[in-house]
Design a protein around this motif. Sequence first.
Motif, PDB file in Angstrom:
ATOM      1  N   ALA A 173      34.344 -97.228 -59.030  1.00  0.00           N
ATOM      2  CA  ALA A 173      35.044 -96.133 -59.705  1.00  0.00           C
ATOM      3  C   ALA A 173      34.065 -95.397 -60.597  1.00  0.00           C
ATOM      4  N   SER A 217      37.587 -83.232 -61.794  1.00  0.00           N
ATOM      5  CA  SER A 217      37.446 -84.085 -60.628  1.00  0.00           C
ATOM      6  C   SER A 217      35.985 -84.432 -60.429  1.00  0.00           C
ATOM      7  N   SER A 262      35.661 -92.025 -51.095  1.00  0.00           N
ATOM      8  CA  SER A 262      35.246 -91.552 -52.410  1.00  0.00           C
ATOM      9  C   SER A 262      35.862 -92.409 -53.509  1.00  0.00           C
ATOM     10  N   PRO A 263      35.111 -92.699 -54.596  1.00  0.00           N
ATOM     11  CA  PRO A 263      35.640 -93.568 -55.648  1.00  0.00           C
ATOM     12  C   PRO A 263      36.700 -92.860 -56.471  1.00  0.00           C
ATOM     13  N   CYS A 264      37.605 -93.642 -57.057  1.00  0.00           N
ATOM     14  CA  CYS A 264      38.571 -93.056 -57.973  1.00  0.00           C
ATOM     15  C   CYS A 264      37.862 -92.699 -59.275  1.00  0.00           C
ATOM     16  N   HIS A 265      38.508 -91.875 -60.075  1.00  0.00           N
ATOM     17  CA  HIS A 265      37.886 -91.349 -61.288  1.00  0.00           C
ATOM     18  C   HIS A 265      38.816 -91.615 -62.464  1.00  0.00           C
ATOM     19  N   HIS A 266      38.377 -92.453 -63.410  1.00  0.00           N
ATOM     20  CA  HIS A 266      39.151 -92.767 -64.601  1.00  0.00           C
ATOM     21  C   HIS A 266      38.633 -91.937 -65.762  1.00  0.00           C
TER      22      HIS A 266
END
Length: 243
Positions: A196, A217, A226-230
């Motif tokens: 992430a 984003s 694609s990695p998640c975004h925190h």
Amino acid sequence: MKPVYLKLSWGPDGVTAEGDHTYYHGNAIEQADGTRNGVYSEWSWDGDTLKVGTCRYGMSPLFYYCGDTEIFVSNSIPKLLELGAPSAWDDDAMAVFIRRQTFLGEDTPFKHIRATPPGARLTWKDGHMTLEGKAFAPKPQHLKRSAMIDGVIDLFAQAIARRLPQTDEFYLPLTGGKDSRHILLELNRQSALPKACVTASFPPRSPTRTEKSPPNSPPVSASPTSPCHHRYRASPTNSAKTS
């Protein structure tokens, strides 16, 4: 980072040692010619000689105090003071810091505590210290603009390849600037995406300043992997809260 240290005292009965006899931090990369690249700092004490070293960039410095019959080495200036290093201020160094928000060379806030220089090779034996080191200066190259662009792309890719994480369980900070996005895009090109991405935003430092919004984003290619975004908002007490 946890403070680590080594305190050596030399006397008629030899040397007494307190603390960590060996220390290594960073990522040293062995070169074909026997030298090492990367970012790292280290020391070792074998009961006879202390050897302290840092990378050519000096990005992971160590701090030391050397008296007539003793030497303290640590990754923490407060730890050196706790061990008994003199706490006299370095007025000249502080004058520079107040104006420039940084220290020059091996200066620290304290006159008798020094930072190791880039490429440091410090040796201490029987109460005597020698120190070598200087800033790394690459040779000038006269290249066309297109060659410089290609060179940056190629060398950046090589640097990422040399330092690829050894596990899939890693996270990549996204600051909202260009550098971290370039790292993410190159990791993606080399099929080594993080689990992430994380972005932290901070409250304004004063009521008259406005907070910059975190990126909406992550700049990754359209891919199902694609990695998640925190995104997190840091509170004034430095604790992180999900926004």
